[in-house]
Design a protein around this motif. Structure first.
Motif, PDB file in Angstrom:
ATOM      1  N   LYS A 140      50.681  52.201  33.887  1.00 23.42           N
ATOM      2  CA  LYS A 140      50.551  50.786  34.257  1.00 23.42           C
ATOM      3  C   LYS A 140      51.754  49.957  33.826  1.00 23.42           C
ATOM      4  O   LYS A 140      51.925  48.827  34.282  1.00 23.42           O
ATOM      5  CB  LYS A 140      49.300  50.169  33.585  1.00 23.42           C
ATOM      6  N   SER A 199      42.080  47.934  35.043  1.00 19.51           N
ATOM      7  CA  SER A 199      42.233  47.851  36.490  1.00 19.51           C
ATOM      8  C   SER A 199      43.408  48.740  36.916  1.00 19.51           C
ATOM      9  O   SER A 199      44.412  48.841  36.207  1.00 19.51           O
ATOM     10  CB  SER A 199      42.461  46.407  36.914  1.00 19.51           C
ATOM     11  N   ASN A 210      46.202  48.979  38.536  1.00 22.23           N
ATOM     12  CA  ASN A 210      47.383  48.337  39.111  1.00 22.23           C
ATOM     13  C   ASN A 210      48.466  48.294  38.047  1.00 22.23           C
ATOM     14  O   ASN A 210      48.178  48.407  36.857  1.00 22.23           O
ATOM     15  CB  ASN A 210      47.050  46.900  39.542  1.00 22.23           C
ATOM     16  N   SER A 268      44.835  42.868  40.889  1.00 27.77           N
ATOM     17  CA  SER A 268      43.898  43.979  40.704  1.00 27.77           C
ATOM     18  C   SER A 268      43.497  44.577  42.056  1.00 27.77           C
ATOM     19  O   SER A 268      43.441  43.882  43.061  1.00 27.77           O
ATOM     20  CB  SER A 268      42.645  43.497  39.970  1.00 27.77           C
ATOM     21  N   HIS A 293      49.390  36.413  35.291  1.00 24.40           N
ATOM     22  CA  HIS A 293      48.673  37.663  35.454  1.00 24.40           C
ATOM     23  C   HIS A 293      48.157  37.666  36.893  1.00 24.40           C
ATOM     24  O   HIS A 293      48.207  36.646  37.551  1.00 24.40           O
ATOM     25  CB  HIS A 293      47.498  37.668  34.484  1.00 24.40           C
TER      26      HIS A 293
HETATM   27 MG    MG Z   1      43.813  44.200  34.745  1.00 19.25          MG
END
Ligand code: MG
Ligand code: TXA
Length: 318
Positions: free
Chosen positions: A60, A148, A150, A156, A235
């Motif tokens: 990630k 998540s 991503n 997400s 985010h």
């Molecule tokens: Mg996340």
């Protein structure tokens, strides 16, 4: 191994008995598998295996101070990992399985990798409603760490295609079970004796928690008080600028609408909040991939799940 060799083919399999068996074998071998839940797709690995958990952070590009949610198959398994106060048990009994994550004191004998909790004395536990994640926990016999699926900081995934677009070559297998039903990440709450602290708004709203708990819910809608370490201001961010509360598209903008209005894509023609939540990340993915230079989003009411939608939009625009 996953960290040493980040580029290999990622397979996608329709969720079913055979795919599940293969996914469980991969998990037991310390590999990463993307799995649908009712909120978003998760990037799952054995939460008791340091190297497997390290591989999640690496795939990630996630800072290691940001702890992971651990997914369980039932309340018994959860109680082997964390200490449940009467308030914690009440919330678990009311909202599990479902989109609520509980932050609880981690047990000394939990067996969890220390990387999962990023050194905190607490662990975030979730018993999802979607059968895929629960079945994978059972079949692999392991609690599963799953953020998540991503790249850190980006939108997400609510579909298998989103996982592939973000992480292809960084995990072995994606279990595809179509679009997720809730569309927003789980609510995160820390139960205390006389209050419940809301760390991330989500499908289980502050009002639902307050009604079930019978004590005040604090932190709701007050971003300065949000204490999940991953709740960074920027985010869920598309690669393009995002303008909020837009009533019409300016030149070169892709407008995400809500309710009957002229726009490029609509979260819900009927102005249904649950439908809008389920469609939000998909719309942001489409807008991000469009030819437009920037993204605009119509105003969304803040009631109910609207608090969580607006929380994600604020971070997307930050
Ligand atoms: Mg996340
Ligand atoms: O719906 C969801 O929760 C999805 C699916 C896959 O279950 N998972 C998810 O994980 O959204 P992630 O890693 O993207 O978000 C986890 C959040 C982060 O903000 C993290 O800081 C917070 O949970 N968290 C994890 N452990 C925590 C702890 N011990 N105390 C406070 N916050 C914690």
């Amino acid at each position: 191994m996953t960290i040493a060799n980040p580029a290999f083919a990622t397979r996608t399999c329709r969720y079913g008995a055979d795919a599940l068996r293969e996914a469980a074998l991969l998990i037991r071998a310390g590999e990463l598998v993307a799995v649908p839940t009712e909120t978003v797709y998760g990037l799952a690995a054995d939460a008791t295996d340091d190297q497997a958990v390290a591989a999640i952070y690496s795939a990630k590009g996630r800072p290691s101070f940001n702890p992971l949610i651990v997914h369980v198959a039932d309340l018994d398994m959860a109680e082997r990992l964390a200490d449940f106060s009467p308030m914690a048990r009440l919330l678990a009994e009311r909202f599990w399985p479902g989109p609520l994550t509980l932050v609880l004191p981690v047990r000394a004998d939990s067996g969890l990798s220390a990387l999962v909790t990023a050194g905190l004395p607490t662990v975030a536990l979730r018993l999802p409603a979607h059968p895929a994640m629960r079945s994978l926990v059972r079949e692999s016999g392991r609690p599963l760490a799953a953020p998540s699926a991503n790249r850190s900081g980006s939108i997400s995934p609510t579909r298998a295609e989103h996982v592939l677009a973000s992480l292809s070559g960084r995990l072995r297998l994606v279990l595809d079970e179509g679009p997720t039903s809730e569309g927003l990440e789980s609510t995160i709450a820390a139960p205390e004796a006389d209050r419940v602290r809301l760390l991330r708004p989500g499908p289980v709203t502050a009002a639902m928690l307050e009604q079930a708990a019978g004590v005040p819910v604090t932190g709701a809608g007050d971003t300065s008080r949000i204490e999940a370490p991953g709740q960074l201001e920027s985010h869920y961010a598309p690669s393009k600028p995002v303008r909020l509360n837009a009533l019409r598209a300016e030149k070169d903008e892709y407008l995400i609408g809500f309710g009957l209005m002229p726009c490029h894509i609509n979260l819900s023609l009927e102005a249904d909040m649950r439908e809008a939540a389920a469609n939000l990340f998909s719309a942001l993915h489409v807008a991000d991939a469009s030819a437009a230079a920037s993204i605009a989003v119509a105003p969304i009411p803040v009631e109910g799940i609207g608090a969580a939608i607006n929380d994600r939009l604020r971070r997307a625009a930050a």
